[in-house]
Design a protein around this motif. Structure first.
Motif, PDB file in Angstrom:
ATOM      1  N   THR A 267     -13.067   9.074  -7.635  1.00  0.00           N
ATOM      2  CA  THR A 267     -14.261   9.724  -8.185  1.00  0.00           C
ATOM      3  C   THR A 267     -14.722  10.934  -7.374  1.00  0.00           C
ATOM      4  O   THR A 267     -15.250  11.880  -7.967  1.00  0.00           O
ATOM      5  N   PRO A 268     -14.525  10.980  -6.039  1.00  0.00           N
ATOM      6  CA  PRO A 268     -14.888  12.213  -5.332  1.00  0.00           C
ATOM      7  C   PRO A 268     -13.926  13.372  -5.588  1.00  0.00           C
ATOM      8  O   PRO A 268     -14.224  14.511  -5.228  1.00  0.00           O
ATOM      9  N   ILE A 269     -12.769  13.094  -6.211  1.00  0.00           N
ATOM     10  CA  ILE A 269     -11.741  14.118  -6.446  1.00  0.00           C
ATOM     11  C   ILE A 269     -11.937  14.810  -7.786  1.00  0.00           C
ATOM     12  O   ILE A 269     -11.782  16.023  -7.901  1.00  0.00           O
ATOM     13  N   HIS A 396      -2.317   8.936   2.255  1.00  0.00           N
ATOM     14  CA  HIS A 396      -2.534   7.503   2.093  1.00  0.00           C
ATOM     15  C   HIS A 396      -1.353   6.749   2.680  1.00  0.00           C
ATOM     16  O   HIS A 396      -0.264   7.309   2.863  1.00  0.00           O
ATOM     17  N   ALA A 397      -1.580   5.488   2.973  1.00  0.00           N
ATOM     18  CA  ALA A 397      -0.527   4.570   3.396  1.00  0.00           C
ATOM     19  C   ALA A 397      -0.730   3.285   2.607  1.00  0.00           C
ATOM     20  O   ALA A 397      -1.803   2.675   2.680  1.00  0.00           O
ATOM     21  N   ASP A 398       0.267   2.912   1.820  1.00  0.00           N
ATOM     22  CA  ASP A 398       0.139   1.726   0.977  1.00  0.00           C
ATOM     23  C   ASP A 398      -0.260   0.511   1.795  1.00  0.00           C
ATOM     24  O   ASP A 398       0.346   0.209   2.828  1.00  0.00           O
ATOM     25  N   GLY A 399      -1.294  -0.169   1.307  1.00  0.00           N
ATOM     26  CA  GLY A 399      -1.747  -1.375   1.970  1.00  0.00           C
ATOM     27  C   GLY A 399      -2.585  -1.132   3.205  1.00  0.00           C
ATOM     28  O   GLY A 399      -3.059  -2.090   3.829  1.00  0.00           O
ATOM     29  N   GLU A 400      -2.810   0.142   3.572  1.00  0.00           N
ATOM     30  CA  GLU A 400      -3.545   0.444   4.800  1.00  0.00           C
ATOM     31  C   GLU A 400      -4.787   1.301   4.548  1.00  0.00           C
ATOM     32  O   GLU A 400      -5.902   0.883   4.860  1.00  0.00           O
ATOM     33  N   TYR A 401      -4.618   2.503   3.999  1.00  0.00           N
ATOM     34  CA  TYR A 401      -5.777   3.378   3.825  1.00  0.00           C
ATOM     35  C   TYR A 401      -5.504   4.431   2.756  1.00  0.00           C
ATOM     36  O   TYR A 401      -4.361   4.696   2.358  1.00  0.00           O
ATOM     37  N   TRP A 402      -6.616   5.061   2.325  1.00  0.00           N
ATOM     38  CA  TRP A 402      -6.615   6.195   1.388  1.00  0.00           C
ATOM     39  C   TRP A 402      -7.610   7.187   1.960  1.00  0.00           C
ATOM     40  O   TRP A 402      -8.755   6.841   2.233  1.00  0.00           O
ATOM     41  N   ARG A 403      -7.197   8.441   2.167  1.00  0.00           N
ATOM     42  CA  ARG A 403      -8.046   9.391   2.902  1.00  0.00           C
ATOM     43  C   ARG A 403      -8.293  10.658   2.084  1.00  0.00           C
ATOM     44  O   ARG A 403      -7.383  11.222   1.478  1.00  0.00           O
ATOM     45  N   LEU A 404      -9.561  11.120   2.115  1.00  0.00           N
ATOM     46  CA  LEU A 404      -9.990  12.340   1.446  1.00  0.00           C
ATOM     47  C   LEU A 404     -10.584  13.301   2.470  1.00  0.00           C
ATOM     48  O   LEU A 404     -11.234  12.870   3.426  1.00  0.00           O
ATOM     49  N   HIS A 405     -10.376  14.595   2.249  1.00  0.00           N
ATOM     50  CA  HIS A 405     -10.999  15.629   3.073  1.00  0.00           C
ATOM     51  C   HIS A 405     -11.958  16.456   2.229  1.00  0.00           C
ATOM     52  O   HIS A 405     -11.729  16.648   1.027  1.00  0.00           O
ATOM     53  N   ARG A 406     -12.987  16.952   2.855  1.00  0.00           N
ATOM     54  CA  ARG A 406     -13.943  17.817   2.174  1.00  0.00           C
ATOM     55  C   ARG A 406     -13.220  19.039   1.602  1.00  0.00           C
ATOM     56  O   ARG A 406     -12.381  19.662   2.262  1.00  0.00           O
ATOM     57  N   VAL A 424     -20.386  14.992   5.226  1.00  0.00           N
ATOM     58  CA  VAL A 424     -19.256  14.158   5.641  1.00  0.00           C
ATOM     59  C   VAL A 424     -17.964  14.907   5.357  1.00  0.00           C
ATOM     60  O   VAL A 424     -17.691  15.275   4.217  1.00  0.00           O
ATOM     61  N   GLU A 425     -17.157  15.111   6.395  1.00  0.00           N
ATOM     62  CA  GLU A 425     -15.929  15.889   6.239  1.00  0.00           C
ATOM     63  C   GLU A 425     -14.764  15.040   5.755  1.00  0.00           C
ATOM     64  O   GLU A 425     -13.961  15.487   4.932  1.00  0.00           O
ATOM     65  N   THR A 426     -14.664  13.823   6.261  1.00  0.00           N
ATOM     66  CA  THR A 426     -13.520  12.962   5.941  1.00  0.00           C
ATOM     67  C   THR A 426     -13.996  11.588   5.495  1.00  0.00           C
ATOM     68  O   THR A 426     -14.864  10.990   6.141  1.00  0.00           O
ATOM     69  N   ILE A 427     -13.445  11.099   4.391  1.00  0.00           N
ATOM     70  CA  ILE A 427     -13.691   9.733   3.929  1.00  0.00           C
ATOM     71  C   ILE A 427     -12.388   8.955   4.052  1.00  0.00           C
ATOM     72  O   ILE A 427     -11.395   9.300   3.403  1.00  0.00           O
ATOM     73  N   THR A 428     -12.400   7.933   4.873  1.00  0.00           N
ATOM     74  CA  THR A 428     -11.240   7.049   4.989  1.00  0.00           C
ATOM     75  C   THR A 428     -11.587   5.716   4.348  1.00  0.00           C
ATOM     76  O   THR A 428     -12.565   5.070   4.736  1.00  0.00           O
ATOM     77  N   MET A 429     -10.805   5.338   3.353  1.00  0.00           N
ATOM     78  CA  MET A 429     -11.015   4.077   2.645  1.00  0.00           C
ATOM     79  C   MET A 429      -9.957   3.083   3.123  1.00  0.00           C
ATOM     80  O   MET A 429      -8.780   3.221   2.800  1.00  0.00           O
TER      81      MET A 429
END
Length: 539
Positions: A267-269, A396-406, A424-429
Motif C-alpha cells: 500500500t505505500p508503493i 526482500h528476503a523470503d521468509g525474513e523481511y520486505w523493505r521499502l525506501h522513501r 520515515v526514510e526506511t520501512i522494514t517489515m
C-alpha cells in the motif's frame, strides 16, 4: 490470526477472506431456497432445532464436524465453544477438527460441491461499502469457488436486493435496501455472524509518539505517510521503522494479489485515482478533480508531473492501460464489475464509462495505477512492484523481511497538516508467522510497531507502560457457515436454533480478550449508515 492468507481488499471494493486463497470456477450448484417464516415466537433454541429435525425426518443426535484452520488459534477456540454448546443440547454429536491451510481452503471452497457434512468457521473483511460484504457471501452468482458463497445459498429476493443496492446511488434509499436485506438474512440464517472485528496496533512508546490505525485490513501501514488522510508518522529525518508481517509476500502485482500480506506490504508503493480516508470519506489522490456527467460516465482530471518509481510520467494512457490490464486475471472483477471503457481526452483528462449504474464507484475506482512498462509486458510487477506512492520497493528476503525506501520524487508538496516528504526514510517489515514470536520480537525491541499481535497479547501488553495501543473498529466479521444443502441444515429453524446457541459474548470476551464486538448482521458497525441493530425480534 497467525497467517492472513486470502483475498485482499484495498480501500475500494475488493473483499478479503482471511484464511482463504485461490479463485476457481463455479462448482456443482447447491442451494438454500427461501423458506416460510412460521416460527413460534416464544420457541427457544432447542425447540427450534427439534422442530427442524421433525420437518426433515432427522433423528437426534445428529453427527457432524465443526472445522477451523490450524494456523488460527482464536478461531479454533471459538469453534470448540460452539461444538460444546451444540453437544450440550443432546441433539447433536459434533466433532472438532483442525486442518492445515491448504486442506482447509479446499474444504471451504468445495464444501457444497462435495456435499460435505461440515460446519466451517471463517472471517471476512470488506471495504467502505456494504456491497463488499453481502455480495460475495450471499449472491447466487458468487457461489464458491469463484466467491465466498460457500454453501451455495440461493434466494431470488436476496439477489434482487443486492443488485438494487449496488445500482442505487441515493444514500437513504441504499440504507433502506440494506436494512431489508439484513432482515431477510436474519430470518433465513444461511450463515451466522458472530463477531465484528477490530484493527489493533501495538507499539513501543519510546519509538513512536502516536499512531493512527487504518480500519481496513491490508492497509495497516498507510498511516506512516498518508497525505490523502492527513496522517503521517513523526520521526527524525532519516529514521527507520521496523514493523511486522504475518507471512511472506506472495505476489505484489495488483492483478494477482490474493493475500492480505501482499497488500500490507505494497500500500505505500501504489496509489489510485481516489483514496478513502480514515473516516471513510473519498479524497483526491492521483486525480485532482472528478465529476459524474451522467449515471454511467465520470470525468477525471489527473495531477500533472506525477512520476512513477521507474521514471515514467503519469498520463491518462496509464489509467486506461491499468484498467484494461485486469481483464482475464484473478482480480478481473475488481474493475470489470463496473468498467466499460476509458476515453482519453488528453494527457491529464479522461472519462470512465461504466457498464451500469454503480453506487459504490467512487470507493471502487482506487485500484493501483501502474506504469505502461507493466501493462505492455516489459516489466514484471510480481518481481519488482512499481507505483507512484511515497515509498518504493527496495529489497526482500523470503521468509525474513520486505523493505521499502522513501521515494523522494513523490508528487505531494506538503500542506499545513502533512510535510512534503515522509519523515520515515526506511520501512522494514519483518516476516514473523508465529504469534508468540511476534510478541517476543516487540518485547525484545526488535519491532517498533506490530499489527499482527494476538488479541490476548495486545490486552496483556497494553497494561505495561512501555507499550501503547491503537484500536479501530474494522471492516471485518467472523462467521459460521452451515452445510445448508444437507438435512437437517436445509431447515431454517435448525439454523436459527444454532444461531441462538452461539456464545457470542463469551467468544468476544474470552477468546478475543474483549477485542471486537458481538455481531449478528453482515454489515459491520464501521459502516454506521448501513449497519443495523441485532434485530432480536427477527431472530
Amino acid at each position: 490470526m497467525g497467517c492472513r492468507k486470502g483475498f485482499d481488499e484495498r480501500v475500494g471494493r475488493r473483499t478479503i477472506l482471511r484464511g482463504l486463497g485461490a479463485v476457481g470456477t463455479i462448482g456443482l450448484s447447491g442451494c438454500i431456497t427461501a423458506e416460510r417464516d412460521d416460527r413460534v415466537p416464544e420457541s427457544g433454541p432447542t425447540e427450534l432445532i427439534q422442530r427442524g429435525f421433525e420437518a426433515t425426518g432427522v433423528d437426534a443426535p445428529f453427527e457432524t464436524t465443526i472445522y477451523a484452520n490450524a494456523e488460527n488459534g482464536e478461531r479454533s477456540r471459538w469453534a470448540q465453544l460452539v461444538q460444546h454448546e451444540l453437544n450440550e443440547t443432546g441433539l447433536f454429536d459434533v466433532d472438532f477438527e483442525q486442518l492445515e491451510w491448504g486442506s482447509y481452503e479446499q474444504l471451504c471452497l468445495n464444501m457444497a460441491e462435495n456435499a460435505e457434512n461440515a460446519l466451517v468457521t471463517l472471517d471476512i473483511s470488506g471495504g467502505w461499502d456494504p456491497h463488499t460484504y453481502v455480495n460475495s457471501l450471499f449472491h447466487s452468482d458468487r457461489r464458491s469457488p469463484n466467491g465466498f458463497n460457500f454453501n451455495h445459498y440461493t434466494d431470488d429476493r436476496t439477489d434482487e436486493l443486492i443488485d438494487s443496492g449496488l445500482a442505487e446511488s441515493d444514500p437513504e434509499r441504499r440504507a433502506d435496501i440494506y436494512r431489508e436485506l439484513q432482515e431477510r438474512l436474519a430470518r433465513q440464517v444461511p450463515i451466522s455472524i458472530v463477531r465484528s472485528g477490530e484493527e489493533t496496533a501495538i507499539y513501543r512508546c519510546d519509538a513512536i509518539d502516536d499512531w493512527r490505525q487504518y480500519p481496513l485490513p491490508g492497509s495497516e501501514y498507510d498511516a506512516v505517510y498518508a497525505p490523502y488522510g492527513r496522517e503521517f508518522l513523526e520521526s527524525e529525518d532519516g529514521a527507520a521503522l521496523v514493523v511486522d508481517l504475518p507471512a511472506t509476500v506472495s505476489n505484489p502485482d495488483p492483478v494477482r494479489m490474493n493475500d492480505t500480506t501482499s497488500n500490507m506490504a505494497t500500500t505505500p508503493i501504489y496509489e489510485g485515482l481516489l483514496a478513502v480516508d480514515f473516516e471513510g470519506a473519498v479524497r483526491p489522490s492521483l486525480a485532482t478533480d472528478w465529476e459524474q456527467l451522467d449515471p454511467t460516465t465520470y470525468r477525471f482530471e489527473l495531477r500533472e508531473d506525477v512520476e512513477f518509481h521507474n521514471g515514467e510520467t503519469l498520463t491518462a494512457d496509464h489509467v486506461r492501460a491499468t484498467f484494461e490490464r485486469y481483464a482475464g486475471t484473478p482480480r478481473e472483477t475488481d474493475v470489470y464489475d463496473w468498467y466499460e471503457e476509458t476515453v482519453v481526452i488528453d494527457e491529464t483528462e479522461l472519462e470512465i464509462h461504466l457498464v451500469r449504474e454503480y453506487g459504490p464507484f467512487e470507493v471502487s475506482v482506487g485500484v493501483p495505477i501502474v506504469p505502461l512498462a507493466a501493462s505492455e509486458g516489459d516489466h514484471s510487477l510480481s518481481e519488482t512492484p512499481v507505483g507512484t506512492g511515497p515509498y518504493r520497493f527496495a529489497e526482500h528476503a523470503d521468509g525474513e523481511y520486505w523493505r521499502l525506501h522513501r521515494f523522494d520524487g513523490h508528487w505531494f508538496d506538503g500542506d499545513e497538516s502533512v510535510p512534503a516528504r515522509p519523515p520515515v526514510e526506511t520501512i522494514t517489515m519483518r516476516i514473523i508467522p508465529d504469534p508468540a514470536s511476534r510478541r517476543a520480537a516487540i518485547e525484545a525491541g526488535e519491532l517498533d510497531l506490530a499489527t499482527q499481535i494476538s488479541a490476548a497479547d495486545v490486552t496483556d501488553l497494553e497494561t505495561q507502560s512501555a507499550y501503547c495501543v491503537e484500536r479501530s473498529a474494522a471492516g471485518a466479521i467472523d462467521f459460521l457457515v452451515y452445510p445448508a444443502y444437507l438435512e437437517p441444515f436445509t431447515n431454517a429453524d435448525v439454523r436459527r436454533g444454532i444461531d441462538r446457541l452461539i456464545p457470542r459474548e463469551t467468544i468476544v470476551e474470552d477468546v478475543y480478550a474483549g477485542v471486537g464486538a458481538v455481531a449478528y448482521t453482515p454489515i459491520p458497525s464501521l459502516l454506521e449508515e448501513f449497519a443495523v441493530d441485532s434485530m432480536d425480534s427477527d431472530r
